[in-house]
Design a protein around this motif. Structure first.
Motif, PDB file in Angstrom:
ATOM      1  N   SER A  35       0.618  -1.101   0.259  1.00 44.19           N
ATOM      2  CA  SER A  35      -0.069  -0.196  -0.356  1.00 44.19           C
ATOM      3  C   SER A  35       1.158   1.401  -0.084  1.00 44.19           C
ATOM      4  CB  SER A  35      -1.232   0.081   1.170  1.00 44.19           C
ATOM      5  OG  SER A  35      -1.688   1.403   1.487  1.00 44.19           O
ATOM      6  N   ARG A  70       0.638   3.904  -3.191  1.00 46.16           N
ATOM      7  CA  ARG A  70       0.536   5.888  -2.910  1.00 46.16           C
ATOM      8  C   ARG A  70       1.713   6.719  -3.385  1.00 46.16           C
ATOM      9  NH1 ARG A  70      -2.672   6.818   3.117  1.00 46.16           N
ATOM     10  NH2 ARG A  70      -4.127   5.142   2.635  1.00 46.16           N
ATOM     11  N   SER A 122       1.094   8.905  -5.860  1.00 44.65           N
ATOM     12  CA  SER A 122       1.010   9.934  -5.709  1.00 44.65           C
ATOM     13  C   SER A 122       2.961  10.841  -7.131  1.00 44.65           C
ATOM     14  CB  SER A 122       1.705  10.280  -4.653  1.00 44.65           C
ATOM     15  OG  SER A 122       3.166  10.481  -4.367  1.00 44.65           O
TER      16      SER A 122
END
Length: 122
Positions: free
Chosen positions: A85, A89, A93
Motif C-alpha cells: 500500500s 501511494r 502520488s
C-alpha cells in the motif's frame, strides 16, 4: 487530530450541505437513505467549487472471511499489505493527480467527507 462533526442527512438542507462543503472541514453524514444520490450531489457541489473527489468503500465492520481463519499469518500479511500500500501511494502520488476530497462510504447509510490537508480554504 481534528474530530469530524456528525450531521444527520435527513435533517440537513441542501444549503447547509453546500456550506459544509465550502468550509472544507471533515464531516460525517448519517441517515442517508439514498447513498448514490447523496454522493452524486456532493460530488457535483465539490466539482462546482473546482475540487476533485473520489469515492472509497470502507465499511467499518467488514464480513468475516478467509483472513479470520488464517489469524496466525495476519502479522505477516499485514506487513506485506502495508508495504504494498505504501509503495502504491508513493508511485500514485508521483504519477497521478492529487485528490482534494475523499468520500468514504462506511455503511449503507453513512459516509465521511474528508478534505485533503494540503489545500488551504479560499
Amino acid at each position: 487530530m481534528t474530530l469530524a462533526r456528525t450531521y444527520f442527512f435527513n435533517r440537513t438542507s441542501s444549503d447547509m450541505l453546500a456550506e459544509l462543503c465550502s468550509r472544507q472541514e471533515d464531516f460525517f453524514l448519517e441517515n442517508v437513505d439514498d447513498l448514490n444520490s447523496a454522493v452524486a450531489g456532493i460530488q457535483a457541489m465539490l466539482s462546482a467549487k473546482g475540487l476533485s473527489s473520489e469515492v472509497e468503500h470502507a465499511p467499518l465492520n467488514s464480513p468475516a472471511g478467509w483472513g479470520d481463519l488464517l489469524s496466525a499469518t495476519v502479522p505477516a500479511i499485514g506487513l506485506l499489505s502495508g508495504l504494498a500500500s505504501g509503495l502504491a501511494r508513493v508511485v500514485g502520488s508521483a504519477t497521478g493527480p492529487s485528490i482534494d476530497v475523499t468520500l468514504r462510504l462506511t455503511s449503507a447509510t453513512s459516509l465521511s467527507v474528508i478534505f485533503a490537508r494540503s489545500r488551504a480554504p479560499d
